[in-house]
Motif scaffolding. Sequence first.
Motif, mmCIF file in Angstrom:
data_model
loop_
_atom_site.group_PDB
_atom_site.id
_atom_site.type_symbol
_atom_site.label_atom_id
_atom_site.label_comp_id
_atom_site.label_asym_id
_atom_site.label_seq_id
_atom_site.Cartn_x
_atom_site.Cartn_y
_atom_site.Cartn_z
ATOM 1 N N ARG A 152 -76.001 33.786 -44.725
ATOM 2 C CA ARG A 152 -76.250 33.642 -43.294
ATOM 3 C C ARG A 152 -75.488 34.733 -42.552
ATOM 4 O O ARG A 152 -74.308 34.966 -42.816
ATOM 5 C CB ARG A 152 -75.766 32.275 -42.831
ATOM 6 C CG ARG A 152 -75.919 32.058 -41.326
ATOM 7 C CD ARG A 152 -75.302 30.759 -40.917
ATOM 8 N NE ARG A 152 -73.848 30.903 -40.956
ATOM 9 C CZ ARG A 152 -73.005 29.942 -40.598
ATOM 10 N NH1 ARG A 152 -73.449 28.771 -40.237
ATOM 11 N NH2 ARG A 152 -71.708 30.147 -40.642
ATOM 12 N N SER A 153 -76.146 35.402 -41.648
ATOM 13 C CA SER A 153 -75.460 36.385 -40.819
ATOM 14 C C SER A 153 -75.487 35.918 -39.372
ATOM 15 O O SER A 153 -76.364 35.150 -38.968
ATOM 16 C CB SER A 153 -76.102 37.767 -40.956
ATOM 17 O OG SER A 153 -77.469 37.739 -40.639
ATOM 18 N N LYS A 154 -74.498 36.375 -38.627
ATOM 19 C CA LYS A 154 -74.402 35.932 -37.243
ATOM 20 C C LYS A 154 -73.613 36.926 -36.413
ATOM 21 O O LYS A 154 -72.889 37.776 -36.932
ATOM 22 C CB LYS A 154 -73.763 34.551 -37.182
ATOM 23 C CG LYS A 154 -72.346 34.520 -37.736
ATOM 24 C CD LYS A 154 -71.795 33.129 -37.769
ATOM 25 C CE LYS A 154 -70.397 33.147 -38.368
ATOM 26 N NZ LYS A 154 -69.792 31.850 -38.406
ATOM 27 N N ASN A 155 -73.757 36.766 -35.144
ATOM 28 C CA ASN A 155 -73.027 37.546 -34.183
ATOM 29 C C ASN A 155 -71.568 37.091 -34.199
ATOM 30 O O ASN A 155 -71.284 35.903 -34.286
ATOM 31 C CB ASN A 155 -73.662 37.305 -32.809
ATOM 32 C CG ASN A 155 -72.897 37.954 -31.698
ATOM 33 O OD1 ASN A 155 -72.207 38.932 -31.901
ATOM 34 N ND2 ASN A 155 -73.007 37.410 -30.517
ATOM 35 N N ALA A 156 -70.639 38.020 -34.124
ATOM 36 C CA ALA A 156 -69.215 37.674 -34.071
ATOM 37 C C ALA A 156 -68.568 38.350 -32.858
ATOM 38 O O ALA A 156 -67.440 38.800 -32.914
ATOM 39 C CB ALA A 156 -68.529 38.080 -35.366
ATOM 40 N N GLY A 157 -69.324 38.448 -31.800
ATOM 41 C CA GLY A 157 -68.840 39.084 -30.582
ATOM 42 C C GLY A 157 -69.560 40.395 -30.338
ATOM 43 O O GLY A 157 -70.427 40.797 -31.115
ATOM 44 N N PRO A 158 -69.226 41.081 -29.270
ATOM 45 C CA PRO A 158 -69.959 42.300 -28.916
ATOM 46 C C PRO A 158 -69.719 43.486 -29.846
ATOM 47 O O PRO A 158 -70.493 44.440 -29.833
ATOM 48 C CB PRO A 158 -69.468 42.615 -27.506
ATOM 49 C CG PRO A 158 -68.150 41.932 -27.391
ATOM 50 C CD PRO A 158 -68.226 40.726 -28.278
ATOM 51 N N PHE A 159 -68.683 43.402 -30.685
ATOM 52 C CA PHE A 159 -68.332 44.544 -31.526
ATOM 53 C C PHE A 159 -68.401 44.275 -33.025
ATOM 54 O O PHE A 159 -68.268 45.199 -33.810
ATOM 55 C CB PHE A 159 -66.927 45.037 -31.159
ATOM 56 C CG PHE A 159 -66.773 45.339 -29.694
ATOM 57 C CD1 PHE A 159 -67.411 46.424 -29.114
ATOM 58 C CD2 PHE A 159 -66.020 44.510 -28.890
ATOM 59 C CE1 PHE A 159 -67.288 46.698 -27.763
ATOM 60 C CE2 PHE A 159 -65.889 44.765 -27.527
ATOM 61 C CZ PHE A 159 -66.524 45.862 -26.962
ATOM 62 N N TRP A 160 -68.581 43.021 -33.449
ATOM 63 C CA TRP A 160 -68.572 42.661 -34.865
ATOM 64 C C TRP A 160 -69.736 41.746 -35.213
ATOM 65 O O TRP A 160 -70.204 40.979 -34.375
ATOM 66 C CB TRP A 160 -67.269 41.942 -35.234
ATOM 67 C CG TRP A 160 -66.084 42.852 -35.231
ATOM 68 C CD1 TRP A 160 -65.332 43.208 -34.154
ATOM 69 C CD2 TRP A 160 -65.547 43.553 -36.337
ATOM 70 N NE1 TRP A 160 -64.352 44.071 -34.538
ATOM 71 C CE2 TRP A 160 -64.456 44.307 -35.876
ATOM 72 C CE3 TRP A 160 -65.874 43.611 -37.694
ATOM 73 C CZ2 TRP A 160 -63.691 45.112 -36.708
ATOM 74 C CZ3 TRP A 160 -65.100 44.412 -38.525
ATOM 75 C CH2 TRP A 160 -64.033 45.146 -38.034
ATOM 76 N N MET A 161 -70.157 41.810 -36.474
ATOM 77 C CA MET A 161 -71.129 40.884 -37.045
ATOM 78 C C MET A 161 -70.520 40.319 -38.316
ATOM 79 O O MET A 161 -69.687 40.963 -38.953
ATOM 80 C CB MET A 161 -72.448 41.584 -37.375
ATOM 81 C CG MET A 161 -73.193 42.049 -36.149
ATOM 82 S SD MET A 161 -74.831 42.666 -36.507
ATOM 83 C CE MET A 161 -74.477 44.208 -37.306
ATOM 84 N N THR A 162 -70.932 39.122 -38.700
ATOM 85 C CA THR A 162 -70.384 38.454 -39.872
ATOM 86 C C THR A 162 -71.501 37.970 -40.775
ATOM 87 O O THR A 162 -72.528 37.508 -40.301
ATOM 88 C CB THR A 162 -69.511 37.253 -39.445
ATOM 89 O OG1 THR A 162 -68.409 37.744 -38.695
ATOM 90 C CG2 THR A 162 -68.994 36.491 -40.637
ATOM 91 N N VAL A 163 -71.278 38.107 -42.084
ATOM 92 C CA VAL A 163 -72.185 37.554 -43.087
ATOM 93 C C VAL A 163 -71.392 36.529 -43.884
ATOM 94 O O VAL A 163 -70.319 36.833 -44.399
ATOM 95 C CB VAL A 163 -72.719 38.644 -44.043
ATOM 96 C CG1 VAL A 163 -73.616 38.033 -45.098
ATOM 97 C CG2 VAL A 163 -73.448 39.731 -43.268
#
Length: 94
Positions: A11-22
């Motif tokens: 699952r991937s998701k937004n982690a704020g305006p500067f990072w993404m998380t998988v």
Amino acid sequence: MSELGTLARVRSKNAGPFWMTVDIFCEADTYARVAAIPTETFATRLGAAEMRRFDLPDLHVVKLSLPRPQVQGSARDRDMHGAALAHVLTGMDV
């Protein structure tokens, strides 16, 4: 060999305006196999020059965080919620 998507839920998701998380959610019997994949392999597959990795063995999760290629919501941002990253890893051979 198996595809990562058959061994784990990715699952991937937004982690704020500067990072993404998988997040890679594994079963107890597949966690060691997924956790043995080098960080560099994930980074290469995702095209990331920088990546942070968090192994959570008690939860059977591998978490990867990487800088967004564009600031979230900018005119050049093509994946505002970071949802496309999961598809890149799902078909990865393990």
